[in-house]
Design an enzyme around this catalytic site. Structure first.
Site: not given
Length: 1098
Positions: A448, A450, A774
């Protein structure tokens, strides 16, 4: 879409919790039966018994607004009345049970039986007159009273067996203790948000009591049962309890019952806790299972190899069906599979050698006694003949004991457990042990952006409002009053009320951001404009919001609707700028008026504002609003498409989330180690590209792909919209950034890379994730990393490792530890196999030539203890070094024993055998002592054989230092003092060896040696280190005959009938398959591996 629902009575807000001492007007049984109801039945029961949720709150002496008072005596009383929020774990096995399990080992049972027979026969005395007639080997010891000491060998073997059993049981016990420690550590990490005394606080899940008012939000895993007080668009995944995969909408009007162990997939709300611990729905199921008696046996198998330290008992597997369809199955613990296969092969060879030894010994004895000496069979001599046979049998079993590498599973366990403990310090909380080892083979990481690559501390640094692009946050007097008021109101109500800015922990520090970081950036923007968002929130509390469309990965926006006094409605929206701008038909100007926003104007804003912001790595968010006049009547709130259109754009902000300073270096280390890092983010493609360049994922001039989710889907699907593996294979090798991706895209990419056969060996993929959606990608990947800080409970549940600091550089540490585990096992193998080869050949050759093993049973068991328990502890606890990241990943098919290692094993075996045989056949001349060969039954120990045994052990000790290096390095002492366990074990073993030789006497078949003899033994042992340098000098490439060993089983090698049997399994467990195929129950190592490899049959 569920309305925001709060139907408590008007006095709800001011109803203070009544904390008088006294009974609650609600019994435990009543609440339990209430929570067993669903939907309309539950609502009917609440109305019938309590009036409404407010009535239930009053009965439980709590306030729906301020929660419990939080007084310690009140909390204690609630725990006493309704129970604590704890499900008691399964009782651990007692030490005695573990001892009993260790005794089940077939090899040990054979040894025990042989020792008992030997013990019994040693007390039998044939008449002396005929003793001479029983053959040469039986006589010759009358004078020394040695015959009376015949029982010692049997007793010593039994004592050795007891030692081995106790060591095994202790190892298993400490292993279980470690996993329980890990379990409690994971449970302590879990906190939940409740309202106490009007304050929103986080408490440990175990501290939640009946009557608490808890805040639930997207991604939470519910820790207790409760009834909804107020909810925004709340949807729950109840598949873990009901098996139904559809998300259940929760409102006060249709279904207000929320159950423990279920996941919040969308929305937020407040619930009143009504059942905890064993009285919650999960707890009741657990009690029926006998407090997780077997935890499905599967869990037990998992926790044995550390794999299943699950926090919650009932996990949902959304992708069960999908997994079954996917042809290449996820392979479980490749290392375990390779080790099991190797152990079976060595075990078979050992069994063959030991059988051969016994047959040759008995044959030689028979030929010598009845043919060469020509003696008749005498009835009185039968017990003596049996005693000889038992002695030969014991020698045979001892060869087997040394040949079987039962230290292998122990080495794996110690290495993994040690790594897991150390990884915690490196911010990796390992939930499944085999993930630690798999990480060493990782070839790709899908990360990811962030919070993982960036700091997840967001601030608004640019804004476009009133037709102007401000490069820094403007002063509030530059913004038209009407726009400013709408902006502050919109941000105040349209950010989750759980997101807030708190005062800094230290004086002069940065303010703390609590909740969603993007929302915190917007709230910080309001504070920068010299306004306070809390004023708005106090005016409009959460229960007054008319409707909330919460953020999800499909909408990419969040909207909140307020009802005005005149019956009109106003909706505030925020979301991804390029998506929300398309839904705007007006934009606010510098004068504070709204003007028409034409498509050409939108293109200009995208080109001149959004793209420049994104190319600087900023996340762009659009803020907009819409009024619904009363004349148009009540809108259809369920029709989102009509609601979320015709917006008026207020402003576009650019939010900065700086790259973590340590990330570029960590990514460089990954690339050097042969691991490809890909960024998968929900952000705009320009933002993603800018951040990827800053991190070092993309470099100027690189021929790599950087595409968004839309383009990705267009390229991988055929005309019918179906995903094709060949199409994915054209993209993934060059793909480095996937922007604006949905969780489904992430799952598709991970699955596509794992299923691909374009590159050899198969890719081993690690994935990071924090959101609820996710989950499927985290579960699918070889190793799933969840974020410890920003991650939702659902993501943590689906993961293998939790990053407690959310930092990418911690993943690099996990790679180092994973590779270190692999190398530690290889070091141990190199050492153990050298000992195995030498000991088996010495025992076999010695027995065949001299009719007796130069190494006695008890000595063999001591050597076995050195090379199994102690060596596995010493070599499996080597700390990792940076040099591990200078080589490419091993890959799934790499053999455990490389050709270099095979060269070391054979090279050292040659040296040791030369020394041992020289001592065995010419030792008495070299040292001028009596020969120990051809000693009769019950003969006293000889100096000759003591020197052979002592030299053998010294060579093992020095070879243990050689075994520290497996890639042909010359300096075997490098970093030796960093591993104090290794140093203390080598030193400790040396001291014990001195004691055994000098004071071991008859039980160890030893006699005390002189200083000269000791120095010779140590010198010959030290020769191993010098010989090691010679072996290293010989180039491996020249030795064409060397073969590697310890390959895993390829999927193509699995027989079809076994593949059919595994049809229902999610994973191929190589270790288990080998065990089935081998059916070698005698193998002591497999006995232990069985406790570690999760049994398929369960």
């Amino acid at each position: 879409m569920a309305s925001n629902s709060f139907r408590g009575s008007k006095r709800g807000r001011h109803a203070q919790a009544n904390h008088d001492v006294g009974d609650f007007n609600c019994s435990l049984k009543e609440l339990r039966s209430l929570m067993e109801l669903r939907g309309p039945e539950g609502i009917a029961r609440i109305q019938e018994c309590y009036g409404d949720v407010q009535g239930l709150c009053t009965r439980l002496r709590t306030s729906p607004i301020d929660g419990l008072g939080g007084h310690a005596d009140d909390i204690a009383r609630r725990k006493e009345e309704f129970g604590p929020n704890v499900i008691p774990p399964k009782k651990p096995k007692t030490f005695l049970q573990l001892v009993w399990e260790a005794l089940q080992d077939v090899t040990l049972i054979i040894l025990e039986v042989a020792a008992i027979i030997s013990l019994g026969l040693s007390f039998y005395r044939p008449p002396d007159a005929e003793r001479e007639n029983c053959g040469k080997a039986a006589g010759g010891v009358e004078d020394e009273g040695e015959a009376d000491a015949g029982w010692i060998e049997g007793a010593a073997i039994l004592l050795s067996v007891v030692c081995v059993v106790l060591v095994t049981a202790f190892n298993d016990w400490s292993k279980e203790k470690q996993f329980r420690g890990l379990q409690s550590r994971i449970e302590q990490e879990q906190k939940f948000t409740v309202v106490r005394g009007g304050q929103v606080i986080q408490i440990h899940v175990a501290e939640i009591v009946v009557g608490d008012v808890a805040q639930v939000k997207y991604g939470d895993l519910l820790p207790a049962d409760g009834v909804l007080i107020q909810g925004n668009d709340l949807k729950i995944d109840e598949s873990s309890l009901t098996g139904e995969s559809d998300h259940v909408k929760k409102t006060l009007d249709s279904d207000p019952m929320l159950l423990s162990g279920t996941h919040v997939m969308e929305g937020s709300g407040k619930i009143l806790i009504t059942a905890v611990g064993v009285n919650s729905q999960t707890g009741i199921i657990f009690t029926l299972l006998g407090a997780g008696e077997d935890e499905d046996d599967d869990e037990d198998g998992k926790s044995q190899d550390g794999a299943g330290v699950e926090m919650q008992p009932l996990n949902s597997d959304d992708e069960g069906e999908e997994k079954k369809k996917a042809h290449p199955k996820k392979e479980k613990s490749v290392l375990q599979g390779k080790l099991t296969k190797l152990a079976v092969q060595i075990g078979k060879a050992g069994l063959f050698m030991s059988g051969l030894t016994v047959i040759i010994l008995i044959t030689l004895f028979m030929v010598d006694t009845f043919w060469i000496q020509g003696l008749p069979w005498i009835a009185d001599c039968t017990p003596i003949y049996i005693q000889f046979c038992v002695k030969f049998f014991i020698i045979g079993v001892t060869v087997l004991v040394v040949a079987v590498p039962e230290g292998l599973p122990l080495a794996v366990t110690i290495s993994l457990a040690y790594s897991v403990k150390k990884m915690m310090k490196d911010n990796n909380l390992v939930r499944h042990l085999d993930a630690c080892e798999t990480m060493g083979n990782a070839t790709a990481i899908c990360s990811d952006k962030t919070g993982t690559l960036t700091m997840n501390r967001m601030t608004v640094v640019q804004a476009y409002l009133g037709d102007r692009h401000y490069r820094k946050v403007p002063e509030s007097d530059l913004i038209p009053g009407k726009v400013l008021d709408l902006l502050i109101m919109g941000i105040g109500v349209n950010c989750a009320y759980t997101s807030k800015i708190m005062s800094p922990e230290k004086v002069g520090g940065l303010p703390r951001q609590v909740g969603n970081k993007t929302e915190c950036a917007l709230l910080g923007f309001v504070l920068d404009l010299r306004h306070d968002y809390m004023t708005i929130r106090n005016e409009i509390p959460e229960e007054k919001l008319f409707k909330v469309y919460t953020f999800n990965s499909v909408r990419k926006s969040m909207s909140t609707v307020l009802k005005n006094a005149d019956g009109s409605y106003r909706m505030f929206s925020k979301g991804a700028s390029e998506i929300l701008l398309k839904k705007c038909c007006k934009i606010m100007t510098a004068s504070g008026e709204a003007k028409v926003f034409k498509p050409r104007d939108k293109d200009d804003v995208v080109k001149n504002v959004i793209e420049p912001m994104a190319s600087e790595g900023l996340r762009t968010i659009c803020l907009a609003y819409r009024d619904f006049p009363p004349v148009d009547g009540e809108p259809d709130w369920e029709n989102e498409t009509d609601i979320l259109t015709g917006l008026t754009c207020l402003c576009v902000v650019g939010i900065e989330d700086p790259v973590r300073p340590e990330v570029p270096d960590a990514i460089k280390r990954c690339q050097r180690a042969g691991i490809t890092v890909r960024m998968v983010t929900g952000d705009n493609i320009n933002t993603a590209r800018a951040i990827a360049s800053k991190c070092g994922i993309l470099h100027p001039g690189d021929d790599f792909l950087c595409i968004d989710g839309k383009e990705f889907n267009r390229r991988i699907r055929n005309q019918l919209g179906e995903i094709e593996q060949e199409r994915i294979d054209k993209i993934w090798p060059k793909l480095r950034v996937l922007a604006r991706s949905s969780p489904t895209d992430k799952h598709t990419l991970v699955k596509g890379i794992m299923d691909s056969t374009v590159l050899e060996p198969r890719q081993v993929v690690a994935v990071t994730g924090d959101g609820t959606n996710d989950g499927p990608a985290l579960k699918k990947a070889d190793v799933g990393f969840a974020m410890g800080i920003a991650g939702t409970d659902v993501a943590k549940e689906a993961s293998d490792i939790i990053l407690t600091d959310d930092n990418f550089s911690s993943i690099v540490k996990a790679v180092m530890w994973g590779r270190n585990v692999y190398d530690s096992i290889s070091k141990f193998l190199q050492f153990q196999l050298t000992v195995n080869v030498v000991a088996v050949i010495v025992a076999f050759t010695g027995a065949c030539i001299t009719q007796d093993s130069p190494l006695k049973a008890v000595q063999m068991l001591w050597v076995n203890l050195i090379m199994d328990t102690f060596a596995s502890l010493a070599l499996a606890t080597e700390p990792p070094t940076e040099s591990l990241l200078l080589r490419k990943p091993y890959g799934r098919n790499k053999p455990l024993i490389s050709r270099t290692m095979m060269k070391n094993i054979l090279g050292h075996a040659v040296y040791q055998l030369t020394v041992i045989f020289t001592l065995l056949f010419t030792g008495e001349q070299i040292f001028d002592i009596d020969s120990g060969r051809y000693a009769p039954l019950h003969a006293p120990p000889s100096e000759h054989y003591t020197i052979v045994f002592n030299t053998f052990v010294m060579m093992q000790l020095f070879n243990e230092i050689n075994a520290r290096k497996i890639h042909g390095e010359r300096n075997v002492f490098d970093g030796i003092f960093k591993n104090m366990i290794f140093c203390s074990i080598v030193f400790g073993t040396f001291i014990i060896q001195i004691v055994i030789v000098q004071f071991g006497g008859k039980p160890f078949s030893c006699v005390g040696l002189s200083i000269d003899q000791w120095l010779w033994c140590v010198f010959l042992g030290f020769g191993c280190l010098l010989w090691g340098q010679v072996v290293t000098t010989v180039p491996t490439s020249r030795l064409k005959f060397l073969k590697s060993a310890g390959h895993g089983t390829q999927q193509e090698e699995i027989p079809e009938d076994e593949l059919e049997e595994m049809e229902d399994q999610d994973e191929i467990d190589h270790g288990e398959m080998e065990m089935r195929r081998g059916q070698v129950l005698w193998c002591r190592g497999l006995g232990r591996i069985q406790t570690q490899v999760c049994l398929i049959n369960s």
